[in-house]
Design an enzyme around this catalytic site. Structure first.
Site, PDB file in Angstrom:
ATOM      1  N   LYS A  13      -6.176  -5.545  -5.585  1.00  0.00           N
ATOM      2  CA  LYS A  13      -6.910  -5.919  -4.370  1.00  0.00           C
ATOM      3  C   LYS A  13      -7.551  -4.693  -3.709  1.00  0.00           C
ATOM      4  CE  LYS A  13      -3.251  -7.680  -2.417  1.00  0.00           C
ATOM      5  NZ  LYS A  13      -2.245  -7.368  -3.473  1.00  0.00           N
ATOM      6  N   ARG A  88      -0.679 -13.412   4.040  1.00  0.00           N
ATOM      7  CA  ARG A  88       0.376 -13.363   3.031  1.00  0.00           C
ATOM      8  C   ARG A  88       1.371 -14.496   3.202  1.00  0.00           C
ATOM      9  NH1 ARG A  88       0.150  -7.472   1.866  1.00  0.00           N
ATOM     10  NH2 ARG A  88       1.650  -6.897   0.272  1.00  0.00           N
ATOM     11  N   ARG A 127       0.933   3.906  -9.870  1.00  0.00           N
ATOM     12  CA  ARG A 127      -0.083   4.035  -8.809  1.00  0.00           C
ATOM     13  C   ARG A 127       0.095   5.353  -8.053  1.00  0.00           C
ATOM     14  NH1 ARG A 127      -1.065  -0.740  -4.615  1.00  0.00           N
ATOM     15  NH2 ARG A 127       1.155  -0.571  -4.194  1.00  0.00           N
ATOM     16  N   ARG A 160       3.585   5.965  -3.349  1.00  0.00           N
ATOM     17  CA  ARG A 160       4.059   5.229  -2.178  1.00  0.00           C
ATOM     18  C   ARG A 160       5.570   5.037  -2.247  1.00  0.00           C
ATOM     19  NH1 ARG A 160       0.234   0.032  -1.255  1.00  0.00           N
ATOM     20  NH2 ARG A 160       2.269  -0.884  -0.896  1.00  0.00           N
ATOM     21  N   ARG A 171       9.447  -7.055  -3.883  1.00  0.00           N
ATOM     22  CA  ARG A 171       8.114  -7.456  -3.387  1.00  0.00           C
ATOM     23  C   ARG A 171       7.551  -8.610  -4.221  1.00  0.00           C
ATOM     24  NH1 ARG A 171       5.511  -1.931  -3.986  1.00  0.00           N
ATOM     25  NH2 ARG A 171       3.567  -2.825  -3.224  1.00  0.00           N
TER      26      ARG A 171
HETATM   27  P1  ADP Z   1      -3.030  -3.965  -4.785  1.00  0.00           P
HETATM   28  O1  ADP Z   1      -3.936  -3.438  -3.696  1.00  0.00           O
HETATM   29  O2  ADP Z   1      -3.345  -5.372  -5.183  1.00  0.00           O
HETATM   30  O3  ADP Z   1      -1.572  -3.766  -4.486  1.00  0.00           O
HETATM   31  P2  ADP Z   1      -4.120  -1.701  -6.305  1.00  0.00           P
HETATM   32  O4  ADP Z   1      -5.591  -1.934  -6.186  1.00  0.00           O
HETATM   33  O5  ADP Z   1      -3.523  -0.598  -5.492  1.00  0.00           O
HETATM   34  O6  ADP Z   1      -3.309  -3.081  -6.090  1.00  0.00           O
HETATM   35  O7  ADP Z   1      -3.814  -1.445  -7.874  1.00  0.00           O
HETATM   36  C1  ADP Z   1      -2.481  -1.110  -8.299  1.00  0.00           C
HETATM   37  C2  ADP Z   1      -2.568  -0.033  -9.393  1.00  0.00           C
HETATM   38  O8  ADP Z   1      -3.150  -0.610 -10.565  1.00  0.00           O
HETATM   39  C3  ADP Z   1      -3.447   1.156  -9.014  1.00  0.00           C
HETATM   40  O9  ADP Z   1      -2.836   2.325  -9.514  1.00  0.00           O
HETATM   41  C4  ADP Z   1      -4.803   0.881  -9.707  1.00  0.00           C
HETATM   42  O10 ADP Z   1      -5.431   2.090 -10.094  1.00  0.00           O
HETATM   43  C5  ADP Z   1      -4.363   0.063 -10.934  1.00  0.00           C
HETATM   44  N1  ADP Z   1      -5.313  -1.012 -11.274  1.00  0.00           N
HETATM   45  C6  ADP Z   1      -6.047  -1.792 -10.421  1.00  0.00           C
HETATM   46  N2  ADP Z   1      -6.797  -2.687 -11.105  1.00  0.00           N
HETATM   47  C7  ADP Z   1      -6.519  -2.482 -12.427  1.00  0.00           C
HETATM   48  C8  ADP Z   1      -6.980  -3.085 -13.649  1.00  0.00           C
HETATM   49  N3  ADP Z   1      -7.865  -4.094 -13.637  1.00  0.00           N
HETATM   50  N4  ADP Z   1      -6.477  -2.612 -14.808  1.00  0.00           N
HETATM   51  C9  ADP Z   1      -5.574  -1.583 -14.825  1.00  0.00           C
HETATM   52  N5  ADP Z   1      -5.102  -0.973 -13.711  1.00  0.00           N
HETATM   53  C10 ADP Z   1      -5.565  -1.408 -12.522  1.00  0.00           C
HETATM   54  P1  AMP Z   2       0.456  -3.607   0.690  1.00  0.00           P
HETATM   55  O1  AMP Z   2      -0.118  -2.259   0.972  1.00  0.00           O
HETATM   56  O2  AMP Z   2      -0.513  -4.720   0.913  1.00  0.00           O
HETATM   57  O3  AMP Z   2       1.138  -3.681  -0.655  1.00  0.00           O
HETATM   58  O4  AMP Z   2       1.604  -3.833   1.787  1.00  0.00           O
HETATM   59  C1  AMP Z   2       2.709  -2.954   1.872  1.00  0.00           C
HETATM   60  C2  AMP Z   2       3.780  -3.582   2.782  1.00  0.00           C
HETATM   61  O5  AMP Z   2       3.261  -3.767   4.107  1.00  0.00           O
HETATM   62  C3  AMP Z   2       4.268  -4.972   2.341  1.00  0.00           C
HETATM   63  O6  AMP Z   2       5.292  -4.922   1.365  1.00  0.00           O
HETATM   64  C4  AMP Z   2       4.772  -5.530   3.701  1.00  0.00           C
HETATM   65  O7  AMP Z   2       6.023  -4.990   4.057  1.00  0.00           O
HETATM   66  C5  AMP Z   2       3.729  -4.988   4.689  1.00  0.00           C
HETATM   67  N1  AMP Z   2       2.573  -5.906   4.834  1.00  0.00           N
HETATM   68  C6  AMP Z   2       1.275  -5.667   4.501  1.00  0.00           C
HETATM   69  N2  AMP Z   2       0.492  -6.728   4.789  1.00  0.00           N
HETATM   70  C7  AMP Z   2       1.326  -7.673   5.303  1.00  0.00           C
HETATM   71  C8  AMP Z   2       1.136  -9.006   5.762  1.00  0.00           C
HETATM   72  N3  AMP Z   2      -0.075  -9.596   5.750  1.00  0.00           N
HETATM   73  N4  AMP Z   2       2.225  -9.686   6.214  1.00  0.00           N
HETATM   74  C9  AMP Z   2       3.442  -9.118   6.264  1.00  0.00           C
HETATM   75  N5  AMP Z   2       3.705  -7.874   5.824  1.00  0.00           N
HETATM   76  C10 AMP Z   2       2.658  -7.146   5.350  1.00  0.00           C
END
Ligand code: ADP
Ligand code: AMP
Length: 216
Positions: A13, A88, A127, A160, A171
């Site tokens: 995302k 969410r 990541r 992270r 999660r």
């Molecule tokens: P989200 O925001 O949904 O938690 P991220 O965009 O941070 O996910 O992506 C999670 C990890 O996967 C990051 O390290 C990113 O570089 C990698 N990633 C994202 N999209 C892809 C993909 N299509 N294929 C392989 N790796 C990906």
């Molecule tokens: P994310 O960066 O989206 O993976 O979110 C990291 C953490 O932030 C999650 O595991 C939750 O603890 C909190 N968080 C982010 N967005 C939300 C949401 N919309 N509702 C509740 N908790 C959230």
């Protein structure tokens, strides 16, 4: 463009939101990013959110709904936004529907990034994020030119706190229980498009633009 990106943690995302920001010139609203800043700054909201985030649980609905309501009022959201990580839960989605109605705004689309849950542990464990500018990388799938250093600003790449295997599993469980129902929720509204999030990053971007029926 007023868009929601749905999908489990690690679906891509944030990665796609950053590209869509460039394409559409609208801001990315990531509740996770906003909460991490609050934790870092030690604000009252950050102190409240920290323990939930550390364990992989969700932060209470009223806190995140308040964040998004305030953010949507800002001028840069006038022509749209990319919501990343919100809503969410069903109560968050209901709150968003009401907020947008009050603002006389309609969502254009909801994109659900469909991914194999098993692949997500590897994605999240690899990541890395730039401490200075927030750019995202992956040790294997999207590596920086120089290990540990951001290509864009030269900042330090960090992992992270919640991208540890045990927290990741928690999660995922939270996602399946509380967030997955939103796929059906938005499916009923007719706004939902499912996109294969297992494709390479650039192909996912193209598939999203196709689903939105817009050109490159
Ligand atoms: P989200 O925001 O949904 O938690 P991220 O965009 O941070 O996910 O992506 C999670 C990890 O996967 C990051 O390290 C990113 O570089 C990698 N990633 C994202 N999209 C892809 C993909 N299509 N294929 C392989 N790796 C990906
Ligand atoms: P994310 O960066 O989206 O993976 O979110 C990291 C953490 O932030 C999650 O595991 C939750 O603890 C909190 N968080 C982010 N967005 C939300 C949401 N919309 N509702 C509740 N908790 C959230």
């Amino acid at each position: 463009m007023k868009l929601i990106l749905l999908g489990p943690p690690g679906a891509g995302k944030g990665t796609q939101a950053k590209m869509l920001v460039e394409r559409f010139g609208v801001p990315q609203i990531s509740t996770g990013d906003i909460l991490r800043v609050a934790v870092k700054e030690g604000t009252p909201m950050g102190l409240k959110a920290k323990s939930c985030m550390d364990s992989g649980a969700l932060v209470p609905d009223d806190v995140v709904v308040g964040i998004v309501e305030e953010r949507l009022q800002k001028d840069d959201c006038a022509s749209g936004f990319i919501l990343d990580g919100f809503p969410r839960t069903v109560p968050q989605a209901d709150a968003l529907t009401k907020t947008l109605a009050v603002m006389s705004k309609d969502l254009d689309a909801v994109i659900s990034l469909e991914v194999d849950i098993e692949a997500l542990v590897a994605r999240l464990a690899g990541r890395r994020t730039c401490k200075a500018c927030g750019a995202g990388y992956h040790l294997e799938y999207e590596p920086p030119a120089k290990p540990g250093v951001c290509d864009t600003c030269g900042g330090k790449l960090i992992q992270r706190d919640d991208d540890q295997e045990e927290t990741i599993r928690n999660r995922m469980a939270v996602y399946l229980d509380q967030t997955l129902p939103l796929v059906e929720y938005y499916g009923k509204s007719g706004l939902l498009s499912k996109v294969d999030g297992m494709l390479p990053i650039e192909d996912v971007r193209r598939a999203i633009l196709d689903a939105l029926q817009v050109a490159e």
